[in-house]
Design an enzyme around this catalytic site. Structure first.
Site, PDB file in Angstrom:
ATOM      1  N   THR A 113       4.835  80.896 -54.621  1.00  0.00           N
ATOM      2  CA  THR A 113       5.729  82.051 -54.496  1.00  0.00           C
ATOM      3  C   THR A 113       5.014  83.332 -54.912  1.00  0.00           C
ATOM      4  O   THR A 113       5.119  84.355 -54.236  1.00  0.00           O
ATOM      5  CB  THR A 113       6.994  81.840 -55.354  1.00  0.00           C
ATOM      6  N   THR A 135      -1.938  81.373 -72.834  1.00  0.00           N
ATOM      7  CA  THR A 135      -2.016  82.765 -72.414  1.00  0.00           C
ATOM      8  C   THR A 135      -2.243  82.785 -70.904  1.00  0.00           C
ATOM      9  O   THR A 135      -3.135  82.114 -70.390  1.00  0.00           O
ATOM     10  CB  THR A 135      -3.144  83.510 -73.149  1.00  0.00           C
ATOM     11  N   GLU A 137      -2.816  85.050 -67.327  1.00  0.00           N
ATOM     12  CA  GLU A 137      -3.272  86.322 -66.799  1.00  0.00           C
ATOM     13  C   GLU A 137      -2.747  86.451 -65.373  1.00  0.00           C
ATOM     14  O   GLU A 137      -2.920  85.548 -64.557  1.00  0.00           O
ATOM     15  CB  GLU A 137      -4.796  86.415 -66.777  1.00  0.00           C
TER      16      GLU A 137
END
Length: 188
Positions: A113, A135, A137
């Protein structure tokens, strides 16, 4: 190595605390509102993005240096929606906290998506015995602003189990990102 199925993921999450909080099935709507799916899939687990973001800005004309990262290069935002500037990126974290078993390597891939909108999700492998919030990005490769939705699916974790345990795990090495909570910036 073998890729692990939904049954294995559910067992490891429930019995070993591998994923917390854990969603045993695919969630496609909350209430009557559609969401980008998250939870257990056939051979993986779709993670959600938490609502704390660090959006890259070049207002200070800084040089991006992984050995000397300048935190002022980010604008902090807490929201259900993050708008990533054109040709820029933002950092976030997973809602889920992971505890990876010693004989497992986990790879993360972005959801289609977002990929179909020019948003790339980058995560390095989760090594054996690593634990923490992941984490994330988000790179906006488009010339237009792009939205990221908190508390919805953003990427899929795929688990590979080895037939033997590794000699030295991430925990054994005292890895610098072990036990990370929140959005974690580069460390040396």
């Amino acid at each position: 190595m073998t890729i692990k199925s939904d049954r294995w993921i559910q067992r490891m999450a429930v019995e070993e605390g591998m994923i917390e909080p854990f969603e045993a099935s695919q969630v496609r709507e909350v209430g009557k509102e559609p969401v980008i799916s998250y939870g257990t899939s056939s051979y993986g687990y779709d993670v959600r993005c938490a609502s704390d973001f660090k959006i890259f800005t070049n207002i200070n004309s800084a040089v991006v240096d992984p050995k000397n990262f300048v935190e002022s290069s980010f604008v902090n935002k807490s929201s259900d929606i993050c708008v990533v500037p054109p040709n820029s990126f933002a950092l976030a974290r997973t809602v889920e906290y992971f505890r990876i078993p010693r004989n497992v390597l986990t790879i993360c891939l972005g959801k289609s998506t977002y990929a179909r909108c020019g948003i790339i999700v980058n995560v390095t492998p989760l090594e054996p015995e690593w634990e923490g919030h992941v984490t994330l990005e988000f790179s906006n490769t488009t010339p237009l602003p792009a939205r990221i939705y908190a508390n919805e699916g953003v990427a899929q974790m795929i688990f590979f189990e080895s037939d033997e345990v590794c000699a030295t795990s991430y925990s054994d090495r005292g890895g610098k990102y072990q036990g990370q909570k929140g959005v974690t910036l580069p460390k040396t």
